[in-house]
Design a protein around this motif. Sequence first.
Motif, short mmCIF file in Angstrom:
data_model
loop_
_atom_site.label_atom_id
_atom_site.label_comp_id
_atom_site.label_asym_id
_atom_site.label_seq_id
_atom_site.Cartn_x
_atom_site.Cartn_y
_atom_site.Cartn_z
N ILE A 4 0.85 -1.18 0.00
CA ILE A 4 0.00 0.00 0.00
C ILE A 4 0.89 1.24 0.00
N LEU A 5 0.74 2.07 -1.00
CA LEU A 5 1.47 3.33 -1.09
C LEU A 5 0.73 4.41 -0.30
N GLU A 15 3.06 8.31 9.43
CA GLU A 15 3.46 7.33 10.43
C GLU A 15 2.26 6.61 11.02
N MET A 16 1.18 7.35 11.29
CA MET A 16 -0.02 6.74 11.85
C MET A 16 -0.61 5.71 10.87
N MET A 17 -0.72 6.08 9.60
CA MET A 17 -1.27 5.16 8.61
C MET A 17 -0.36 3.95 8.42
N GLU A 18 0.95 4.18 8.45
CA GLU A 18 1.90 3.09 8.31
C GLU A 18 1.72 2.07 9.44
N PRO A 28 3.17 -1.26 4.05
CA PRO A 28 3.04 0.13 3.65
C PRO A 28 4.35 0.68 3.07
N ILE A 29 4.21 1.53 2.08
CA ILE A 29 5.33 2.24 1.47
C ILE A 29 4.99 3.72 1.62
N ALA A 50 -3.31 2.73 -3.29
CA ALA A 50 -2.66 3.96 -2.87
C ALA A 50 -3.60 4.76 -1.97
N ILE A 51 -3.02 5.35 -0.94
CA ILE A 51 -3.74 6.27 -0.06
C ILE A 51 -3.08 7.62 -0.27
N LEU A 52 -3.82 8.55 -0.85
CA LEU A 52 -3.25 9.84 -1.26
C LEU A 52 -3.93 11.00 -0.53
N ASP A 53 -3.11 11.84 0.10
CA ASP A 53 -3.61 13.10 0.62
C ASP A 53 -3.89 13.99 -0.59
#
Length: 122
Positions: A4-5, A15-18, A28-29, A50-53
Amino acid sequence: MAKILIVDDEPNMREMMEVMLKQAGHHPISCANATEALTCQSEEGVIDAAILDIWLGSESGLDLCDALRGNAPDLPVIFVSGGGGAMSMEITTALADLKGRNHFLYKPFKKEDLLEALDASF
């Protein structure tokens, strides 16, 4: 174990998502910007999601979505945002819809919400 990017310009959010993803058994990457994300995509091979802000400082997660999907058209994308930019959250969400987002999470979100959105994206 899914790769997961994570792309977010806020170190604490990354860091929290990782941590959340590692606890759930994913790989996680983590990247701080679009340039790092595109480099990671080419170096890591297949990215499962991918999880993108949406607001990455001076960059746009929406534009990054296009670039990532240029290399992987079926890449599931979860957009996250806590606001920012010069647009309301309603407009931000609508823009994410136009990009074909799989899910949209408003910061702050719970671990369960992130994992549910991720599971539904596969």
